[in-house]
Design an enzyme around this catalytic site. Structure first.
Site, PDB file in Angstrom:
ATOM      1  N   HIS A 129       0.727  -1.204   0.029  1.00  0.00           N
ATOM      2  CA  HIS A 129      -0.082  -0.013   0.126  1.00  0.00           C
ATOM      3  C   HIS A 129       0.885   1.147   0.010  1.00  0.00           C
ATOM      4  O   HIS A 129       1.779   1.352   0.747  1.00  0.00           O
ATOM      5  CB  HIS A 129      -0.872  -0.063   1.162  1.00  0.00           C
ATOM      6  CG  HIS A 129      -2.142  -0.782   0.968  1.00  0.00           C
ATOM      7  ND1 HIS A 129      -3.274  -0.718   1.730  1.00  0.00           N
ATOM      8  CD2 HIS A 129      -2.344  -1.877   0.297  1.00  0.00           C
ATOM      9  CE1 HIS A 129      -4.064  -1.438   1.339  1.00  0.00           C
ATOM     10  NE2 HIS A 129      -3.733  -2.375   0.472  1.00  0.00           N
TER      11      HIS A 129
ATOM     12  N   TYR B 149      -9.500   5.518   7.472  1.00  0.00           N
ATOM     13  CA  TYR B 149      -9.560   6.083   8.706  1.00  0.00           C
ATOM     14  C   TYR B 149     -10.712   6.988   8.791  1.00  0.00           C
ATOM     15  O   TYR B 149     -10.425   8.274   8.185  1.00  0.00           O
ATOM     16  CB  TYR B 149      -8.283   6.443   9.552  1.00  0.00           C
ATOM     17  CG  TYR B 149      -7.239   5.462   9.636  1.00  0.00           C
ATOM     18  CD1 TYR B 149      -6.610   4.970   8.399  1.00  0.00           C
ATOM     19  CD2 TYR B 149      -6.981   5.006  10.965  1.00  0.00           C
ATOM     20  CE1 TYR B 149      -5.424   4.153   8.730  1.00  0.00           C
ATOM     21  CE2 TYR B 149      -5.798   4.013  11.044  1.00  0.00           C
ATOM     22  CZ  TYR B 149      -5.291   3.548  10.096  1.00  0.00           C
ATOM     23  OH  TYR B 149      -4.267   2.598  10.106  1.00  0.00           O
TER      24      TYR B 149
ATOM     25  N   PRO C 265      -4.196   0.441  19.107  1.00  0.00           N
ATOM     26  CA  PRO C 265      -3.967   0.051  17.603  1.00  0.00           C
ATOM     27  C   PRO C 265      -3.951   1.101  16.386  1.00  0.00           C
ATOM     28  O   PRO C 265      -3.646   0.906  15.260  1.00  0.00           O
ATOM     29  CB  PRO C 265      -5.018  -1.077  17.377  1.00  0.00           C
ATOM     30  CG  PRO C 265      -5.912  -0.688  18.370  1.00  0.00           C
ATOM     31  CD  PRO C 265      -5.465  -0.322  19.426  1.00  0.00           C
TER      32      PRO C 265
ATOM     33  N   LYS D 209       1.109  -0.125  15.015  1.00  0.00           N
ATOM     34  CA  LYS D 209       2.406  -0.035  15.345  1.00  0.00           C
ATOM     35  C   LYS D 209       2.850  -1.385  16.339  1.00  0.00           C
ATOM     36  O   LYS D 209       3.709  -1.639  16.400  1.00  0.00           O
ATOM     37  CB  LYS D 209       2.775   1.344  16.134  1.00  0.00           C
ATOM     38  CG  LYS D 209       2.963   2.539  15.539  1.00  0.00           C
ATOM     39  CD  LYS D 209       4.184   2.255  14.783  1.00  0.00           C
ATOM     40  CE  LYS D 209       4.108   3.274  13.482  1.00  0.00           C
ATOM     41  NZ  LYS D 209       3.805   2.590  12.172  1.00  0.00           N
TER      42      LYS D 209
ATOM     43  N   TYR E 116       3.920   6.232   9.909  1.00  0.00           N
ATOM     44  CA  TYR E 116       3.085   5.205   9.658  1.00  0.00           C
ATOM     45  C   TYR E 116       3.959   4.067   8.838  1.00  0.00           C
ATOM     46  O   TYR E 116       3.659   2.989   9.084  1.00  0.00           O
ATOM     47  CB  TYR E 116       1.906   5.795   8.695  1.00  0.00           C
ATOM     48  CG  TYR E 116       0.809   4.728   8.522  1.00  0.00           C
ATOM     49  CD1 TYR E 116      -0.133   4.715   9.714  1.00  0.00           C
ATOM     50  CD2 TYR E 116       0.940   3.654   7.534  1.00  0.00           C
ATOM     51  CE1 TYR E 116      -1.159   3.936   9.478  1.00  0.00           C
ATOM     52  CE2 TYR E 116      -0.116   2.951   7.529  1.00  0.00           C
ATOM     53  CZ  TYR E 116      -1.314   2.805   8.408  1.00  0.00           C
ATOM     54  OH  TYR E 116      -2.303   2.034   8.366  1.00  0.00           O
TER      55      TYR E 116
HETATM   56  C1  LIG Z   1      -7.236  -8.503  19.981  1.00  0.00           C
HETATM   57  C2  LIG Z   1      -5.959  -7.599  19.413  1.00  0.00           C
HETATM   58  C3  LIG Z   1      -6.062  -6.953  18.191  1.00  0.00           C
HETATM   59  C4  LIG Z   1      -4.820  -6.278  17.894  1.00  0.00           C
HETATM   60  N1  LIG Z   1      -4.833  -5.752  16.702  1.00  0.00           N
HETATM   61  C5  LIG Z   1      -3.956  -4.720  16.061  1.00  0.00           C
HETATM   62  C6  LIG Z   1      -3.938  -3.991  15.078  1.00  0.00           C
HETATM   63  O1  LIG Z   1      -4.856  -4.011  14.307  1.00  0.00           O
HETATM   64  N2  LIG Z   1      -2.826  -3.505  14.744  1.00  0.00           N
HETATM   65  C7  LIG Z   1      -1.772  -3.693  15.345  1.00  0.00           C
HETATM   66  O2  LIG Z   1      -0.526  -3.200  15.066  1.00  0.00           O
HETATM   67  N3  LIG Z   1      -1.629  -4.154  16.555  1.00  0.00           N
HETATM   68  C8  LIG Z   1      -2.776  -4.996  16.726  1.00  0.00           C
HETATM   69  N4  LIG Z   1      -2.547  -5.763  18.097  1.00  0.00           N
HETATM   70  C9  LIG Z   1      -1.339  -5.706  18.740  1.00  0.00           C
HETATM   71  C10 LIG Z   1      -0.250  -6.988  18.243  1.00  0.00           C
HETATM   72  O3  LIG Z   1      -1.158  -7.892  17.694  1.00  0.00           O
HETATM   73  C11 LIG Z   1       0.632  -7.022  19.107  1.00  0.00           C
HETATM   74  O4  LIG Z   1       1.319  -5.806  19.374  1.00  0.00           O
HETATM   75  C12 LIG Z   1       1.708  -8.219  18.876  1.00  0.00           C
HETATM   76  O5  LIG Z   1       0.726  -9.283  18.800  1.00  0.00           O
HETATM   77  C13 LIG Z   1       2.839  -8.245  19.661  1.00  0.00           C
HETATM   78  O6  LIG Z   1       3.410  -9.479  19.354  1.00  0.00           O
HETATM   79  P1  LIG Z   1       4.198 -10.071  20.800  1.00  0.00           P
HETATM   80  O7  LIG Z   1       4.880 -11.522  20.017  1.00  0.00           O
HETATM   81  O8  LIG Z   1       4.843  -9.350  21.546  1.00  0.00           O
HETATM   82  O9  LIG Z   1       3.078 -10.549  21.569  1.00  0.00           O
HETATM   83  P2  LIG Z   1       1.909 -11.744  21.407  1.00  0.00           P
HETATM   84  O10 LIG Z   1       1.349 -11.750  19.971  1.00  0.00           O
HETATM   85  O11 LIG Z   1       0.854 -11.478  22.436  1.00  0.00           O
HETATM   86  O12 LIG Z   1       2.748 -13.249  21.713  1.00  0.00           O
HETATM   87  C14 LIG Z   1       2.854 -13.480  22.985  1.00  0.00           C
HETATM   88  C15 LIG Z   1       2.865 -14.892  22.968  1.00  0.00           C
HETATM   89  O13 LIG Z   1       3.334 -15.448  24.395  1.00  0.00           O
HETATM   90  C16 LIG Z   1       2.288 -16.480  24.688  1.00  0.00           C
HETATM   91  N5  LIG Z   1       2.353 -16.648  26.243  1.00  0.00           N
HETATM   92  C17 LIG Z   1       1.697 -16.004  26.915  1.00  0.00           C
HETATM   93  N6  LIG Z   1       1.990 -16.273  28.219  1.00  0.00           N
HETATM   94  C18 LIG Z   1       2.908 -17.389  28.202  1.00  0.00           C
HETATM   95  C19 LIG Z   1       3.711 -17.947  29.087  1.00  0.00           C
HETATM   96  N7  LIG Z   1       3.227 -18.105  30.449  1.00  0.00           N
HETATM   97  N8  LIG Z   1       4.565 -19.065  28.549  1.00  0.00           N
HETATM   98  C20 LIG Z   1       4.497 -19.216  27.372  1.00  0.00           C
HETATM   99  N9  LIG Z   1       3.720 -18.488  26.479  1.00  0.00           N
HETATM  100  C21 LIG Z   1       3.082 -17.552  27.003  1.00  0.00           C
HETATM  101  C22 LIG Z   1       0.905 -16.267  24.064  1.00  0.00           C
HETATM  102  O14 LIG Z   1       0.146 -17.353  23.879  1.00  0.00           O
HETATM  103  C23 LIG Z   1       1.706 -15.736  22.629  1.00  0.00           C
HETATM  104  O15 LIG Z   1       1.511 -16.481  21.574  1.00  0.00           O
HETATM  105  C24 LIG Z   1      -3.635  -6.669  18.356  1.00  0.00           C
HETATM  106  C25 LIG Z   1      -3.654  -6.902  19.832  1.00  0.00           C
HETATM  107  C26 LIG Z   1      -5.047  -7.681  20.169  1.00  0.00           C
HETATM  108  C27 LIG Z   1      -4.926  -8.518  21.506  1.00  0.00           C
END
Ligand SMILES: Cc1cc2nc3c(=O)[nH]c(=O)nc-3n(C[C@H](O)[C@H](O)[C@H](O)COP(=O)(O)OP(=O)(O)OC[C@H]3O[C@@H](n4cnc5c(N)ncnc54)[C@H](O)[C@@H]3O)c2cc1C
Length: 417
Positions: free
Chosen positions: A76, A205, A297, A301, A391
């Protein structure tokens, strides 16, 4: 203990942060084990983010996991800001020297990373239980966990806490060693995935007096749509008809633009918060991604920040584990936090500009300020460029205050001839 094993880096969590870090280390010949609490199926189908900054997409390619993204993702070059029934395009690529964002679901990116890890034979365990971190302040930390009914101890050089906001890693840091700064917002996002071709080629948006709305996409046949709702709302109170009616009202444009409806495949309500815990290191524990910071969100980011953290962390770990060079690890928290706070500000700013704060509804001054900001972004190249560069994502190595800009803005250069 029957299940005592050793690795160099113990990674807690197989979300974007943990999986990208695992891949980065694997490519550099560093041994790591990824421990995930959920099942593979659950992790691969958890519907979340979908906008990849150019730097995130480039990193996935460099790590050899970008082929499907390049085939199926959508590049995009702009987004639309819509208010008062009119759309205003922000030409992201034109304003940033050709940088783009890639529309590719987090679920797909996670599937690609899991497949690559399993194919390489690198260790990744799903459905681990009772994860507990030990010995973080010494040189020989370990992770205790239970897997398929057997207790394990994983001894490591370093632990990477990539387990999201509700994981255990951040809680392993003594509370008096962490400074937490946070903000709750008086609204939430109701998100749906609809089985219908997108109504617009780019993200839209929308700021409307009834609240924010967003049109996004997941490939050529699926639309992802969001509505600002009350954080106390029950998703059951939002029938599919009510959701479409509200989307039509908020997103209406004065020309012949049409919002296409289709079957709702998924829906859910996500609270909005900003949250940062500092520092991102405690002894031999390094925190990354949602485990240590959350953004609303609106700026797209969250996923990108998680990837940026582990890019910095991965390089620092390679230098440390190969040659004992600790400088990168010592600098990790400060380096990552500079980007985190920039993204926190941008996400807060986009959120404030586009949502209706119920507390400000009767405050004409606040309403006029918000309107002035929207008009500025849509009419000033300087303001639009600021939105665009945030962005599409700032460079990995951010300019610091001791290396100031010495550039004369383009318009002033032109005036001077
Ligand atoms: C519902 C939702 C919608 C979102 N929509 C957007 C969006 O539209 N745009 C955007 O930019 N961001 C969005 N986000 C944010 C984005 O998805 C997150 O910032 C991103 O997933 C972060 O990645 P991460 O690996 O840090 O954490 P996570 O993706 O949360 O991964 C963490 C992992 O650790 C695992 N875990 C947890 N506890 C334990 C444990 N005790 N032992 C072992 N494993 C464990 C979890 O199961 C998970 O798989 C959204 C978040 C949510 C919750």
């Amino acid at each position: 203990m029957p299940g005592t094993t050793r690795t160099q880096v113990g990674i807690v969590g197989a979300g974007p942060a943990g999986l990208v870090l695992g891949r980065l280390l694997e490519r550099e010949g560093i041994d790591a084990v990824v421990l995930e609490a959920r099942s593979r199926d659950y992790v691969e189908h958890r519907l979340r983010a979908g906008v990849l900054e150019q730097g995130t997409a480039d990193l996935l390619r460099a790590l050899g996991v970008g082929d499907r993204m390049d085939r199926e993702g959508l590049l995009h070059a702009g987004i639309e800001l819509r208010f008062d029934g009119t759309g205003h395009r922000i030409p992201l690529a034109d304003l940033t020297g050709g940088r783009h964002v890639m529309l590719y679901g987090q679920t797909e990116m996670v599937k690609d990373l899991i497949a690559a890890r399993l194919e390489s034979g690198a260790e990744l365990r799903f459905e681990v239980e009772d994860v507990a971190l030990h010995g973080l302040e010494g040189n020989a930390p370990s992770i205790g966990f239970r897997h398929e009914g057997v207790d394990h101890e994983l001894r490591c050089d370093v632990v990477a806490g990539c387990d999201g906001f509700h994981g255990v890693s951040r809680g392993a840091v003594p509370a008096d060693r962490l400074t937490v700064r946070s903000r709750e917002y008086p609204f939430a996002w109701l998100g749906i995935l609809a089985d219908v071709a997108p109504s617009s080629e780019e993200l839209v948006y929308t700021s409307h007096e009834r609240g924010f709305a967003l049109h996004s996409l997941r490939g050529p046949t699926k639309s992802r749509l969001y509505l600002q709702v009350d954080p106390g709302d029950d998703v059951e109170a939002w029938s599919d008809d009510r959701i479409w009616d509200e989307l039509h009202l908020r997103m209406a444009r004065d020309d012949d633009w049409v919002l296409h409806e289709g079957p709702v495949l998924e829906k859910g309500i996500t609270p909005m918060r900003s949250f940062v815990a500092e520092p991102m290191r405690h002894g031999r524990l390094f925190l990354a991604g949602d485990a240590v910071h959350i953004v609303p969100p609106t700026g797209a980011k969250g996923l990108n920040l998680a990837v940026a953290d582990v890019k910095v962390l991965g390089e620092a770990l390679v230098a440390f584990l190969r040659g004992g060079d600790e400088r990168g690890l010592d600098a990790y928290s400060a380096t990552a936090l500079r980007r985190v706070w920039r993204a926190e500000h941008f996400s807060w700013w986009m959120t404030s500009m586009l949502h209706q704060d119920p507390a400000a509804a009767d405050d004409p001054f606040a309403v006029a300020l918000q309107r002035a900001q929207l008009e500025y972004v849509c009419t000033s190249e300087a303001a639009a460029t600021s939105l665009a560069e945030n962005y599409v994502g700032l460079p990995w190595a951010r300019r610091t205050l001791d290396a100031p800009m010495n550039r004369v803005p383009r318009r002033m250069r032109e005036e001077r001839g």
